[in-house]
Design an enzyme around this catalytic site. Structure first.
Site, PDB file in Angstrom:
ATOM      1  N   SER A 142       8.112  -3.155  -6.175  1.00 47.91           N
ATOM      2  CA  SER A 142       8.323  -1.928  -5.416  1.00 47.91           C
ATOM      3  C   SER A 142       8.720  -2.298  -3.991  1.00 47.91           C
ATOM      4  O   SER A 142       8.431  -3.408  -3.519  1.00 47.91           O
ATOM      5  CB  SER A 142       7.032  -1.094  -5.380  1.00 47.91           C
ATOM      6  OG  SER A 142       7.136  -0.022  -4.473  1.00 47.91           O
ATOM      7  N   TYR A 155      -2.092  -0.447  -3.438  1.00 49.66           N
ATOM      8  CA  TYR A 155      -0.857  -0.423  -4.224  1.00 49.66           C
ATOM      9  C   TYR A 155       0.090  -1.518  -3.757  1.00 49.66           C
ATOM     10  O   TYR A 155       0.639  -2.277  -4.574  1.00 49.66           O
ATOM     11  CB  TYR A 155      -0.186   0.944  -4.110  1.00 49.66           C
ATOM     12  CG  TYR A 155       1.122   1.050  -4.866  1.00 49.66           C
ATOM     13  CD1 TYR A 155       1.141   1.005  -6.256  1.00 49.66           C
ATOM     14  CD2 TYR A 155       2.332   1.197  -4.190  1.00 49.66           C
ATOM     15  CE1 TYR A 155       2.337   1.095  -6.955  1.00 49.66           C
ATOM     16  CE2 TYR A 155       3.528   1.290  -4.881  1.00 49.66           C
ATOM     17  CZ  TYR A 155       3.521   1.232  -6.264  1.00 49.66           C
ATOM     18  OH  TYR A 155       4.716   1.319  -6.953  1.00 49.66           O
TER      19      TYR A 155
END
Length: 247
Positions: A142, A155
């Protein structure tokens, strides 16, 4: 003819979003697909679409946080198709939250899915690929694996880990076993990821960011591009953002 013709590709998180679009994209180039996710009904629906359009897809309900189920998935692929040419470790969760909210269960879920799920996927296919001295492992990281922002600490930690694991894999296996390793880091993409956010203090800002989200087929085409390169070429890392996304 595409290099993907008759290549066997496992896709985790295939029941929606990037995984679903990747299945459609790779099937259009002749790949044979092994679709994996927890939602069996969605997998069956997708496999039927692929097969009805002239493709070839099978599926298996799989929890990527289970080492045993990931091993069974790889065994199923080999039993049905005789080989595994690539895996796309795409399954992921993004329940962003501020650390002071102490959402420990969500932290544990992200670690289990985003890190352990990737490791279990690698472990499941690596012996087979090493034996053949051929294979391609694509891990979905990501933009949050490059940049940390408030609410993304855990995250981002999992996605930084995916990048570290993938680069370690590249260094260990590319020269010796000819196994290619690719990291793809999407920015804001229209998927179900944001639906897992329970911290209302974070969700508003994320929803605003995702107003500019690109569609998951953009990431599917990126995955296809990396896979289609000839065996002597590895696309090691790609970041794909909406044009308007600054972070």
């Amino acid at each position: 003819m595409s290099n993907l013709q008759d290549q066997v590709v496992i896709i985790t998180g295939a029941s929606s979003g990037i995984g679903e679009e990747t299945a459609k994209e790779l099937s259009s180039k002749g790949a044979k697909l092994v679709l994996a996710a927890r939602r069996e009904d969605r997998l069956q629906e997708l496999a039927d679409k692929v097969n009805n359009n002239g493709g070839h897809a099978i599926y298996k309900s799989t929890d990527v946080t289970s080492y045993e189920e990931m091993e069974e998935l790889a065994e199923y692929a080999q039993k049905e198709f005789g080989q595994i040419d690539a895996i796309v470790n795409n399954a992921g969760l993004m329940p962003l939250s501020f650390l002071n909210k102490q959402k420990v269960k969500e932290w544990d879920q992200m670690i289990d899915v985003n890190i352990k799920g990737v490791l279990y996927g690698i472990s499941a296919v690596l012996p087979h690929m090493r034996e053949r001295k051929k294979g391609h492992i694509i891990n979905i990281s990501s933009v949050a694996g490059h940049v940390v922002f408030p609410g993304s600490a855990v995250y981002s930690g999992t996605k930084f880990a995916v990048r570290a694991i993938t680069d370690g894999l590249r260094m260990e296996e590319s020269a010796e076993s000819k196994i290619r390793a690719t990291i793809i880091s999407p920015g804001a993409v229209s998927t179900e990821l944001t639906s897992t956010i329970t911290d209302e203090d974070v969700k508003g800002g994320v929803d605003e960011l995702y107003e500019q989200a690109i569609t998951p087929d953009s990431i599917a085409r990126t995955i296809r591009y990396a896979l289609e390169e000839p065996a002597e070429v590895t696309i090691n890392e790609i970041v794909v953002r909406p044009t308007d996304q600054s972070m």
